[in-house]
Scaffold this motif. Structure first.
Motif, PDB file in Angstrom:
ATOM      1  N   GLY A  54       0.775  -1.241   0.000  1.00 53.25           N
ATOM      2  CA  GLY A  54       0.000   0.000   0.000  1.00 53.25           C
ATOM      3  C   GLY A  54       0.804   1.287   0.000  1.00 53.25           C
ATOM      4  O   GLY A  54       0.219   2.368  -0.002  1.00 53.25           O
ATOM      5  N   ALA A  55       2.137   1.215   0.001  1.00 54.62           N
ATOM      6  CA  ALA A  55       2.941   2.443   0.064  1.00 54.62           C
ATOM      7  C   ALA A  55       2.672   3.358  -1.132  1.00 54.62           C
ATOM      8  O   ALA A  55       2.760   4.577  -1.029  1.00 54.62           O
ATOM      9  CB  ALA A  55       4.422   2.102   0.140  1.00 54.62           C
ATOM     10  N   PHE A 115      -0.596   5.603   3.544  1.00 59.04           N
ATOM     11  CA  PHE A 115      -1.571   5.740   4.623  1.00 59.04           C
ATOM     12  C   PHE A 115      -2.398   7.014   4.440  1.00 59.04           C
ATOM     13  O   PHE A 115      -3.613   7.019   4.614  1.00 59.04           O
ATOM     14  CB  PHE A 115      -0.861   5.781   5.982  1.00 59.04           C
ATOM     15  N   LEU A 116      -1.713   8.103   4.103  1.00 55.37           N
ATOM     16  CA  LEU A 116      -2.430   9.378   3.946  1.00 55.37           C
ATOM     17  C   LEU A 116      -3.447   9.291   2.817  1.00 55.37           C
ATOM     18  O   LEU A 116      -4.594   9.738   2.968  1.00 55.37           O
ATOM     19  CB  LEU A 116      -1.429  10.506   3.674  1.00 55.37           C
ATOM     20  N   GLY A 140      -4.779  -2.530   4.686  1.00 52.28           N
ATOM     21  CA  GLY A 140      -4.126  -2.688   3.388  1.00 52.28           C
ATOM     22  C   GLY A 140      -2.873  -1.841   3.242  1.00 52.28           C
ATOM     23  O   GLY A 140      -2.378  -1.668   2.132  1.00 52.28           O
ATOM     24  N   ASN A 141      -2.386  -1.309   4.344  1.00 47.46           N
ATOM     25  CA  ASN A 141      -1.156  -0.518   4.308  1.00 47.46           C
ATOM     26  C   ASN A 141      -0.202  -1.043   5.381  1.00 47.46           C
ATOM     27  O   ASN A 141      -0.578  -1.142   6.548  1.00 47.46           O
ATOM     28  CB  ASN A 141      -1.456   0.957   4.592  1.00 47.46           C
ATOM     29  N   LEU A 142       0.998  -1.375   4.965  1.00 49.20           N
ATOM     30  CA  LEU A 142       1.974  -1.894   5.920  1.00 49.20           C
ATOM     31  C   LEU A 142       2.887  -0.773   6.408  1.00 49.20           C
ATOM     32  O   LEU A 142       3.327   0.072   5.629  1.00 49.20           O
ATOM     33  CB  LEU A 142       2.839  -2.981   5.274  1.00 49.20           C
ATOM     34  N   CYS A 143       3.133  -0.787   7.702  1.00 52.72           N
ATOM     35  CA  CYS A 143       4.129   0.102   8.310  1.00 52.72           C
ATOM     36  C   CYS A 143       4.989  -0.780   9.193  1.00 52.72           C
ATOM     37  O   CYS A 143       4.473  -1.639   9.904  1.00 52.72           O
ATOM     38  CB  CYS A 143       3.445   1.166   9.157  1.00 52.72           C
ATOM     39  N   ARG A 144       6.303  -0.615   9.119  1.00 50.06           N
ATOM     40  CA  ARG A 144       7.167  -1.429   9.952  1.00 50.06           C
ATOM     41  C   ARG A 144       7.774  -0.661  11.109  1.00 50.06           C
ATOM     42  O   ARG A 144       8.457  -1.231  11.938  1.00 50.06           O
ATOM     43  CB  ARG A 144       8.268  -2.061   9.094  1.00 50.06           C
ATOM     44  N   CYS A 145       7.571   0.642  11.151  1.00 45.45           N
ATOM     45  CA  CYS A 145       8.191   1.439  12.217  1.00 45.45           C
ATOM     46  C   CYS A 145       7.288   1.646  13.417  1.00 45.45           C
ATOM     47  O   CYS A 145       7.716   1.525  14.548  1.00 45.45           O
ATOM     48  CB  CYS A 145       8.582   2.821  11.693  1.00 45.45           C
TER      49      CYS A 145
ATOM     50  N   PRO B 201      12.269  -3.617   6.070  1.00 45.20           N
ATOM     51  CA  PRO B 201      11.915  -2.199   5.989  1.00 45.20           C
ATOM     52  C   PRO B 201      11.107  -1.908   4.733  1.00 45.20           C
ATOM     53  O   PRO B 201      11.217  -2.615   3.730  1.00 45.20           O
ATOM     54  CB  PRO B 201      13.267  -1.493   5.934  1.00 45.20           C
ATOM     55  N   MET B 202      10.296  -0.854   4.797  1.00 44.73           N
ATOM     56  CA  MET B 202       9.454  -0.540   3.643  1.00 44.73           C
ATOM     57  C   MET B 202      10.294  -0.097   2.454  1.00 44.73           C
ATOM     58  O   MET B 202       9.967  -0.389   1.310  1.00 44.73           O
ATOM     59  CB  MET B 202       8.438   0.547   4.008  1.00 44.73           C
ATOM     60  N   GLU B 203      11.372   0.631   2.721  1.00 47.12           N
ATOM     61  CA  GLU B 203      12.284   0.951   1.628  1.00 47.12           C
ATOM     62  C   GLU B 203      13.317  -0.163   1.548  1.00 47.12           C
ATOM     63  O   GLU B 203      13.918  -0.534   2.560  1.00 47.12           O
ATOM     64  CB  GLU B 203      13.004   2.284   1.890  1.00 47.12           C
TER      65      GLU B 203
END
Lengths: 170, 997, 277
Positions: A54-55, A115-116, A140-145, B201-203
Motif C-alpha cells: 500500500g505504500a 496511509f495518507l 491494506g497498508n503496511l508500516c514497519r516502524c 523495511p518498507m524501503e
C-alpha cells in the motif's frame, strides 16, 4: 481501437493534484515509475510492486488505488491526487498531515504517503469511523516502524478535524 | 490519548530534552518531499542494474552464457562471479575463516536467490529483460538447511576450504559451571529452535555508484546504515584506498531495523559493474530480491541447561548454541551471538556459566543485523527456561524471576560473562509494572476463563537491553592468542559537529545515519538546551559524506546507539561550543566565563541577566572579528566531538567482554487465549515496561517501543522465512512472508517505570528500540505454555502448529470416505502423487507411444519441441504453468529400468526463468479390459521463483499438469479423456452425501 | 519486478476485445481491474504479447437486476458491487463476502469477473459463484456461450474460458424468500486470501456448503436434509473428502479442522437466521 506498440513511448496526459502533467511511457511502464521518474513526483513511494504493502497508494478519480498495479497508459486522462496535494493552499499542513504530525504517526515516512492517501478517501466515505473500522480500513497498508497505534489515533483525530471543517463550511 | 504514555520528563523549565516535541522530520516527509535514495536525481545516462539469481539452494555453476543479453539494445555490461574474483578480493570478516565471499556466486551457488550475474542497462525494465536472457547451467548438489544437521561429518559441505559447515566453534567457561551442576539440587534442560525472520523495511536496498577518476575509486550514494567499519571491508574488496571510496547517505532512509547493513556486498558488485559499464549505475532492490536475498536474523538452535535449587534459584547455566548464518558470513557476522555474550545470564544473579557457540553455514540466505541483534534468540532460551523452572518447582513464574534478579545495591554489576550493567533496579521495575499493569486483574481474568474451561495463560519475560555496542566484542570469538596478535579492539566512537555561523545560526551534523527514529528532532532538543535556544533555531543535517564528515568505524545506526552515543556526542560538542562562546561573551560582559549563562538567545551574566550579549553577536564576533577574540580562542565556531566511553574495554584474557555501554531493563507480562477449534492464539492483555534511563523525547521513545512491539508480534505469530529441507525457499512475497497490519495488532499497555539514568552516558539515556524484540516472543510463548501445559513452543505461532498442540488426535473419517490429504504421505518438500488411468490401447501400443518423441510431443502439455536424447529419453522445450502463469522450460527426461512393455522409471529436469524442477517417477502398464491400466507415481520438486512466490498453488498446478498429460495420453490412444481430477472430487462428494454435489 | 514488454490495446467496445483475442488467442490477456493480473505481470509470471484493457467500457460497467438473477458486467469493480444499494437483499452472501476480498483500495479497481476468471482456489467471489450456482457469459468471435459455475472453474487458476473468449458478465441467482446464507472465513490477516472460507445456504431442510481454500477450486456439498446431530459427522467426512494441502500458511489437517469448525458455524448461522433476502 488503438494499439500502443511495446517499443514505443506513448504520450500520457493526466491531472496531478489539479495541475496538468504530460509524459511518455512504454505500455509496460507502471504508474508508480511514471509519476516518480517521468513526472518527478517522488512523494509516492514504491515498496512491494505486488499490491500488498500500500505504500504507492494514490487517488485516481477520487478512488484510493495501488499505483504499482496500474500501467501509466491506463492513467491517461485521469485525475490523480498524491501526498504532494494534501497541504493547504498556503502550504501549511492539511488536517491529515497535521494529525499525523501531532500523533507521531510516522517514523521513516516511507509508508506514510500510502496511509495518507488511503485515509484521504476513506474518511470521505466514513467520516466518523470507530477504532475497529479504521483498523480494518488501514489493514491494506503496511508500516514497519510505528506499530500502527499512532496512525490509528491520527486517523481518528483527522476524522474529527475534517468533520469540524465540514460543519464550519455547511 | 495516549492513556499510558511516557510522561514528559521533569527538567529545567526551559529545557527541551524530555519533551514530547513533534518531529522536525515530518515537515518534509508529510509533504512528500523526503529525500530517499530513489528520490535523488541521477546523472543522465545512469544505468540500472538487475541480477540473475540462483533458483537452487546448492549447485555448481557449469556455464554462464550472457551473449543474448549483451546483444539486447540498451544493455551495457554484465558482471559474473568470475569477474568479481578477478577484479576484487573476498570481503573480509572479523576472523580467519574458510569462506570466500565476493557478492556474486563464484563456482557454486549456495542459496535460493543468490546473485549470480549483475547486468546494467538503460532502465530497470531492460535490465530485467537482459537478466531473463542470461542462461546459467547448473549441476544441482544436495543441500543442508538445519544448523545441527549441517555440523554432521557427512553433511553436504558448502565451502571447499572448510573442514565442516561449523566454521567457528568457541567454548566459554565463566565461574565454575561444572561444580554448580554437579552440586545442584535440580537440573533440567530444554532445546529451543528460534526461526528466521527480519523486519523487512518498507524501503529496500538502494544505491547509486559511479567511478571517480580523480581518486581511482568510487562515489557511492546508498542507504547503507553502518557500522562504518564495513566501509573498510568494501574498500579492501575493491582494492582501493579507503579514502577513495566516498560514501554518502541521503537525508532519509525508509527504515532499516538492521537490514541495510548488508547492502554493502551489493555496493561492491555495483562498483565493479559501473567500472565495466563506464557509466553510473543505480540499483533499487525489489521486494522479491529483498525477501529472498537481503538479510535475515540467524535462526538458532539452543540447548539450555539450568542448575537450580528447589525454591527456583538458578545456580548455573549452560547454553549450547548452533547459530545458523546461511551461506556466507558477511561482516560483522557472526556478531549477534557475541554482542549478547556478556549478558548471557540476562538480568539474573547467576555466577556460573558455560557457553558453546557453533557458527554454522547452511544453504540459506546469509544473515545480517536485525533489530534485537542476537537478543531474541538468547532470551527466548533463558526466559523459557525460567518458566520451565517455575513449572518444575511448582512456583509462580514471576516468583522465580523475582528471586533471581540482580539486586539494586549490586549496581553497577559485573555479569559473569563480562557485561558491566550500569544502573537499574530490576525488582522495582517489576513491582511497578505488576502494580501499574494490574497483574492482579489479569490473574482474575485467567481464573474466570479457566473456570469456563477456556485455554488461557499468563506469561512473563524480563530482559536486559544493551545499547551502544563495544566495537571490540566480536573479538571474543577469537582465542586470547589470536586477539593478542591482532591488537586491541574496543570502544565505540560517536561523532557530532556543532557549528555557529556569523549570524548565530546553529548547524549540527552527525554520524547517526537515521532511518526514521527522529534523530534530527532529538539532536535539536539537546543542542538547543546547551545553547539557550529553541530547537527551531538549530538546523540538523544527518545525511552523511565520508569525504567530509567527522566519523569513525562505529558510525551508523544500529544496536541502540543513538540515545547513549550520538546524544552524548551532541551534548559534548554543544558543550564545547557553549564553553567557547562563553569565553568570548565573558570578555564582553566582564565576568568570568564560568559565570555566563545562555537563555532565550542571549548570553548573560548568571547573576545579572541584563548584562547580556545576543547569541548571534557572539557568533558574529567569532567570524567577523577574530582580532577581538580572547588571545587563546580560535576564530570561527565549529566543534566536533568524537565521543567514546572508557567503560568499553577489550575482551579480557578470561573471555569476559563488556559488550555494550548502557543496559536498560524491560519487563513484560501478558495474557493469551488459545482457541481449541482453530488453533488461533489471541493476545488478551499485554503490558510492557522499559527503564531506559533518561527519555530524550517521549513521543520518539514510545514510537520505538510500539514499533518494536509490532515487529516482535510479527516474529511471534506471522513472520518466518521458510525453507524446505532441500533448501527450497517459500517466502518470496508479502503474501507469503506475512507482516502484521493494523487489524491484527493488539494494543499494549505501556508502563513507565522509575527511570535509572546511565552513569556512563552524558544525558543518562540508554537505548529503547529493541526491548520488545527480546521480551515479546518469549513472553507470549510462556503464556501459551501456561495455557496449554506444553513444553516445546516453537515460533511463529501459526494456528496450524498450535492446533496440533491442542488437538491430540484428529477425528477420523467415516468408512464412506477415502482421505485425500497431502499428509496421507510423510511430509516432504516434493509434490507427490500417484494414480491410475485406463487407456484404450494394449500395453505394447502405450509403451511405443511413451517412447516415441513425436507422439510424446503431442501428449506432453505445452510441448514446443521434443527429440530423443540419450539411451532412452527426451530433451526439448515445454511451456508449463497454470492458467495465465506460464514459463518456458528446457526439459530433459530419462527413462531407466526399462522392462518393455511393463514398467519403467523416469527422472527429469526442467529449467527456465520461472524456476527449476527436478522429478522422478515410475509407471507400470497392466493389460486390462482390452486396454491398459497405467499406474503411475511421481515426485517433483520445484525451486526458484515459482516456489518462492506461488507456494499456495504449485501443488494444485502440478496436479493439473499431470492430469492434462494423462488426458492427452488417453486421447492419443483414441479414448475419451473427459474425466478429470476435479470431477473425481465431485464424484466423491456425491458419494459422500448420496445426492448431488 | 517490472513487466516484460507487451502491446497495449484500450478497447473502445467489446468487439475490439473479441477481435484482439481472436487474433492473438493465448498470447493476449484481458486487463480489467488488474488486481490479480498486474502482480503476475510485475513478477513476470505472465508474459502476454498484448494486453486488452476493457476497464473503461461503460457497457460492461453495469449491474443489471434481472428478474431471477443479477448480471454483473466485466468492468464492475468489487467496490462498485459493494456500493450497489440492492446488494444485501439480492445477494446477501456476496454482501457478506465482499469485505473480505482484499482491501478497499484493491476493491476500488479489482473487478468481480476478474476475480472469477483468476480462479484462485481460496478466493471469496468464486466461492459465492459456486454456492449460488451462478454462471459466466463468455464471448468470442465464435459466438456467445454461458458456462455454469460447476463447469467454469476447473482448478488452480484455470477456468473453462478458452483463450479467444472474454468473460462479459457473471450472473448470480438472487436470494429467494426463505433462503438463508452465511459466509465465514479464517485468514491470518485481514484482507489475505482465506486459509479456508465457507459459504452456506439453507432452503427449507436442504443445506449447501461451499468450501474454498481446501481443494483446487471451491467445492459445494449439498444435503437434502442435515439434522443438527448429523452436522459434525457430515462435515468431518466432507473435510476428509476435500483433502487439502500443506503449504506455508497451514497444514492439510488444519484446513480439515477449519472445514469442520467454520462449516458448523456457517450452517448454524443459516439455521439461526443468517443473512437472507
Amino acid at each position: 481501437m488503438k494499439k500502443l506498440d511495446r517499443n514505443g513511448r506513448h504520450p500520457v496526459r493526466l491531472t496531478l493534484n489539479g495541475m496538468p502533467e504530460e509524459g511518455f511511457a512504454e505500455p509496460r511502464m507502471l504508474l508508480t515509475d511514471f509519476l516518480r521518474h517521468e513526472v518527478g513526483a517522488t512523494g509516492t513511494h514504491v515498496a512491494c510492486e505486488h499490491g500488498v504493502c500500500g505504500a504507492c497508494t494514490v487517488r485516481i478519480d477520487g478512488k484510493a488505488v495501488r499505483a504499482c498495479l496500474m500501467l501509466a497508459v491506463q492513467a491517461d486522462g485521469a485525475e490523480i491526487e498524491t501526498i504532494e496535494g494534501l497541504a493547504e493552499a498556503d502550504g501549511s499542513f492539511g488536517p491529515l498531515q497535521q494529525a499525523f504530525h501531532e500523533n507521531f504517526a510516522l517514523q521513516c515516512g516511507f509508508c506514510t504517503p500510502g496511509f495518507l492517501m488511503s485515509l484521504s478517501e476513506y474518511l470521505e466515505k466514513n467520516p466518523d469511523p470507530t477504532v475497529e473500522e479504521i483498523k480494518v480500513a488501514l489493514s491494506g497498508n503496511l508500516c514497519r516502524c510505528t506499530g500502527y497505534h499512532e496512525i490509528i489515533n491520527a486517523g481518528l483525530d483527522a476524522a474529527k478535524a475534517l468533520r469540524e471543517r465540514r460543519q464550519q463550511t455547511d | 490519548m495516549p492513556d499510558f504514555a511516557i510522561p514528559e520528563a521533569v527538567r529545567a523549565e526551559d529545557g527541551h530534552v524530555g519533551r514530547r516535541l513533534p518531529r522536525i522530520e515530518d515537515r518534509a516527509l508529510l509533504r512528500g518531499e523526503g529525500g530517499f535514495v530513489d528520490d535523488v536525481p541521477v546523472k543522465k545516462g545512469t544505468l540500472h542494474a538487475a541480477f540473475v539469481r540462483s533458483p537452487h539452494a546448492h549447485a555448481e555453476i557449469v556455464a554462464i552464457d550472457a551473449s543474448a543479453a549483451l546483444a539486447l539494445p540498451g544493455v551495457f555490461a554484465v558482471v559474473t562471479g568470475a569477474d568479481m574474483a578477478a577484479e576484487s578480493d573476498p570481503m573480509i570478516v572479523g576472523f580467519e575463516n574458510p569462506i570466500d565471499y565476493y557478492g556474486l556466486a563464484v563456482d557454486k551457488v549456495r542459496y535460493v536467490g543468490e546473485p549470480v550475474v549483475a547486468v546494467a542497462a538503460t532502465d530497470r525494465y531492460r535490465a530485467e529483460d537482459a537478466a531473463d536472457l542470461i542462461e546459467v547451467t547448473y549441476n544441482v548438489l544436495p543441500a543442508v538447511v538445519d544448523p545441527v544437521a549441517a555440523c554432521a561429518p557427512d553433511a553436504p559441505k558448502l565451502h571447499p576450504r572448510s573442514e565442516s559447515n561449523c566454521v567457528s566453534r568457541r567454548h566459554f567457561v565463566h565461574g565454575d559451571p561444572d561444580t554448580a551442576f554437579a552440586e545442584a539440587e535440580c537440573t533440567t534442560d530444554l532445546t529451543i529452535r528460534y526461526p528466521r525472520n527480519s523486519i523487512t523495511p518498507m524501503e529496500t536496498y538502494a544505491a547509486v555508484v559511479e567511478t571517480n577518476r580523480e581518486t581511482g575509486g568510487f562515489d557511492v550514494l546508498s542507504n547503507f546504515q553502518g557500522p562504518f567499519s564495513v566501509h573498510t571491508v568494501m574498500a579492501l574488496a575493491l582494492r582501493i584506498r579507503t579514502a577513495a571510496l566516498r560514501h554518502r547517505s541521503p537525508k532519509n532512509s525508509g527504515g532499516s531495523f538492521g537490514s541495510k547493513l548488508t547492502i554493502f556486498p551489493y555496493i561492491v558488485v555495483l562498483c565493479v559493474l559501473a567500472r565495466k559499464a563506464g557509466r553510473p549505475v543505480k540499483w533499487i532492490e525489489d521486494r522479491l530480491e529483498h525477501l529472498s536475498a537481503s538479510s535475515v536474523a540467524p535462526n538458532r538452535v539452543t540447548k539450555v541447561e539450568a542448575a537450580y535449587t528447589k525454591d527456583g534459584t538458578v545456580t548455573g547455566l549452560r547454553l549450547t548454541h548452533w547459530d545458523d548464518h546461511g551461506a556466507y558470513l558477511r561482516a560483522p557476522m557472526p556478531a549477534p551471538i557475541y554482542r549478547m555474550h556478556g549478558v548471557s545470564t540476562n538480568g539474573y544473579f547467576i555466577r556460573h556459566l558455560e557457553v558453546t557457540n557453533h557458527i554454522v553455514s547452511t544453504n540459506k540466505c546469509p544473515t545480517g543485523a536485525v533489530r534485537g541483534f542476537g537478543g531474541p534468540q538468547l532470551y527466548f532460551a533463558v526466559e523459557r527456561m525460567m518458566q520451565r523452572i517455575a513449572v518444575l518447582t511448582g512456583r509462580d513464574p514471576l516468583d522465580v524471576i523475582r528471586r533471581n534478579l540482580i539486586a539494586a545495591e549490586q549496581f553497577p554489576y559485573k555479569a559473569i560473562a563480562g557485561s558491566l550493567l550500569d544502573s537499574g533496579d530490576y525488582r522495582q521495575t517489576v513491582e511497578e509494572t505488576v502494580e501499574q499493569g494490574d497483574l492482579a486483574a489479569l490473574k482474575r481474568r485467567r481464573d474466570a476463563a479457566r473456570a469456563e474451561g477456556r485455554l488461557y495463560g499468563i506469561g512473563y519475560a524480563a530482559c536486559v537491553e544493551p545499547s551502544q555496542s563495544n566495537m571490540g566484542y566480536i573479538s571474543t570469538l577469537k582465542t586470547g592468542l589470536e586477539r593478542e596478535r591482532a591488537g586491541p579492539k574496543d570502544g565505540a566512537v560517536a561523532s557530532v559537529t556543532v557549528s555557529v555561523d556569523a549570524l548565530g545560526s546553529v548547524n549540527v551534523i552527525g554520524d547517526s545515519v537515521p532511518q526514521g527514529q527522529g534523530h534530527q528532532t532529538a539532536l535539536a532538543q539537546i543542542v538547543a538546551d546547551q545553547l539557550g535556544l529553541t530547537p527551531d533555531d538549530v538546523v540538523v543535517s544527518l545525511d552523511t559524506d565520508t569525504a567530509k564528515d567527522g566519523w569513525s568505524i562505529a558510525a551508523g545506526n544500529y544496536s541502540c546507539r543513538f540515545a547513549p552515543a550520538s546524544a552524548s556526542a551532541a551534548h559534548q560538542a554543544a558543550t564545547r561550543v557553549r564553553e567557547k562562546m562563553a569565553r568570548i561573551a565573558a570578555a564582553n560582559l566582564n565576568v568570568p566565563a564560568a559565570e555566563v549563562e545562555f537563555t532565550d538567545g542571549k548570553i548573560h551574566a548568571a547573576n545579572n541577566p541584563d548584562n547580556a550579549i545576543p547569541f548571534y553577536r557572539v557568533g558574529g564576533l567569532a567570524h567577523w572579528s577574530p582580532s577581538s577574540l580572547p588571545d587563546d580562542v580560535e576564530p570561527g565556531i565549529r566543534e566536533t566531538a568524537m565521543w567514546n566511553a572508557p567503560e568499553l574495554t577489550p575482551t579480557t584474557a578470561k573471555d569476559e567482554i563488556n559488550t555494550s555501554l548502557a543496559y536498560g531493563f524491560g519487563f513484560d507480562f501478558c495474557g493469551v487465549e488459545v482457541d481449541p477449534d482453530t488453533g488461533a492464539v489471541t493476545v488478551d492483555r499485554y503490558v510492557s515496561a522499559h527503564d531506559c534511563g533518561t527519555i530524550l523525547n517521549p513521543g520518539l521513545a514510545e514510537g520505538q517501543i510500539r514499533g518494536s512491539w509490532a515487529s516482535a508480534f510479527g516474529a511471534t505469530f506471522l513472520e518466518e522465512f521458510r525453507y524446505e529441507d532441500d533448501g527450497t525457499f517459500r517466502s518470496g512475497t508479502f503474501a507469503e512472508y506475512l507482516v502484521p497490519t493494523a487489524a491484527e495488532l493488539p494494543d499494549i499497555r505501556l508502563v513507565h517505570p522509575t527511570p535509572h539514568p546511565s552513569p556512563y552516558t552524558r544525558l543518562g539515556a540508554k537505548g529503547i528500540a529493541e526491548g520488545n524484540q527480546y521480551t515479546t516472543p518469549v513472553c507470549i510463548a510462556n503464556a501459551v505454555a501456561d495455557a496449554l501445559g506444553v513444553e516445546d513452543i516453537e515460533l511463529p505461532l501459526k494456528p496450524a502448529k498450535v492446533l496440533a498442540w491442542v488437538q491430540a488426535e484428529e477425528p477420523p473419517p467415516s468408512a464412506a470416505v477415502e482421505p485425500d490429504g497431502d499428509d496421507a504421505l510423510p511430509a516432504r518438500p516434493t509434490i507427490d502423487g500417484s494414480g491410475e488411468v485406463q487407456v484404450p490401447a494394449p500395453p505394447e501400443h502405450v509403451w511405443a507411444m511413451l517412447l516415441d518423441p513425436e507422439r510424446m510431443a503431442r501428449i506432453v502439455p505445452g510441448c514446443e519441441r521434443l527429440e530423443a536424447a540419450g539411451e532412452a529419453g527426451f530433451a526439448g522445450a515445454v511451456v508449463l504453468g497454470a492458467g495465465p502463469v506460464r514459463g518456458r522450460f528446457e526439459a530433459r527426461i530419462d527413462l531407466t529400468d526399462l522392462e518393455k512393455p511393463h514398467r519403467a522409471r523416469l527422472s527429469g529436469t526442467a529449467d527456465g526463468p520461472l524456476g527449476s524442477s527436478r522429478g522422478e517417477g515410475a509407471f507400470e502398464l497392466v493389460a486390462q479390459d482390452g486396454g491398459t491400466l497405467v499406474r503411475y507415481r511421481y515426485s517433483v520438486e520445484l525451486s526458484g521463483k515459482i516456489a518462492a512466490v506461488g507456494g499456495r498453488m504449485v501443488r494444485g498446478a502440478a496436479r493439473q499438469l499431470i492430469d492434462r498429460f494423462l488426458r492427452a495420453l488417453v486421447r492419443e490412444a483414441g479414448g475419451d479423456a473427459d474425466s478429470g481430477s476435479s470431477r473425481g472430487l465431485s464424484a466423491r462428494l456425491k458419494r459422500l452425501v448420496g445426492g448431488r454435489a | 519486478m517490472k513487466p516484460a514488454p507487451f502491446d497495449y490495446v484500450r478497447a473502445e467496445c467489446l468487439e475490439d476485445a473479441v477481435a484482439v483475442l481472436a487474433e492473438h488467442g493465448d498470447e493476449a490477456r484481458i486487463l480489467a481491474g488488474g488486481q490479480s493480473l498486474m502482480p503476475m505481470l510485475n513478477m513476470r509470471l505472465v508474459r502476454p504479447e498484448v494486453l486488452v484493457d476493457i476497464g473503461g467500457l461503460p457497457d460492461l460497467a453495469r449491474i443489471e437486476d434481472e428478474s431471477e438473477t443479477v448480471a454483473i458486467g466485466a468492468a464492475v469493480t468489487q467496490g462498485g458491487l459493494a456500493d450497489w444499494p440492492d446488494l444485501t437483499s439480492a445477494l446477501p452472501v456476496v454482501a457478506a463476502a465482499l469485505p473480505h476480498v482484499g482491501h478497499f483500495q484493491t476493491r476500488n479497481r479489482g473487478t468481480v469477473c476478474g476475480s472469477l476468471c483468476h480462479a484462485d482456489p481460496s478466493s471469496e467471489l468464486p466461492l459465492c459463484l459456486a454456492l449460488l450456482e451462478g454462471e459466466v457469459e463468455l464471448h468470442s468471435a465464435r459466438g456467445v456461450r454461458t458456462v455454469p459455475a460447476d463447469d467454469f472453474q476447473r482448478g488452480v487458476l484455470t477456468t473453462a474460458k478458452e483463450p479467444d473468449e472474454v468473460a462479459v458478465r457473471a450472473r448470480l441467482p438472487k436470494a429467494r424468500d426463505g433462503e438463508r446464507f452465511a459466509f465465514l472465513e479464517f485468514q491470518h490477516r485481514h484482507g489475505d486470501f482465506a486459509v479456508v472460507a465457507v459459504a452456506a445456504k439453507r432452503s427449507g431442510d436442504s443445506v449447501s456448503l461451499a468450501v474454498g481454500g481446501v481443494a483446487d477450486r471451491p467445492e459445494v456439498c449439498h444435503w437434502d436434509a442435515l439434522p443438527g446431530d448429523a452436522v459434525d459427522d457430515a462435515l468431518n467426512d466432507l473435510a476428509w473428502a476435500l483433502g487439502g494441502s500443506d503449504d506455508i500458511h497451514a497444514t492439510a489437517r488444519h484446513r480439515r479442522q477449519l472445514v469442520r469448525h467454520l462449516g458448523r458455524q456457517a450452517i448454524e448461522a443459516t439455521a439461526a437466521g443468517g443473512a437472507g433476502a
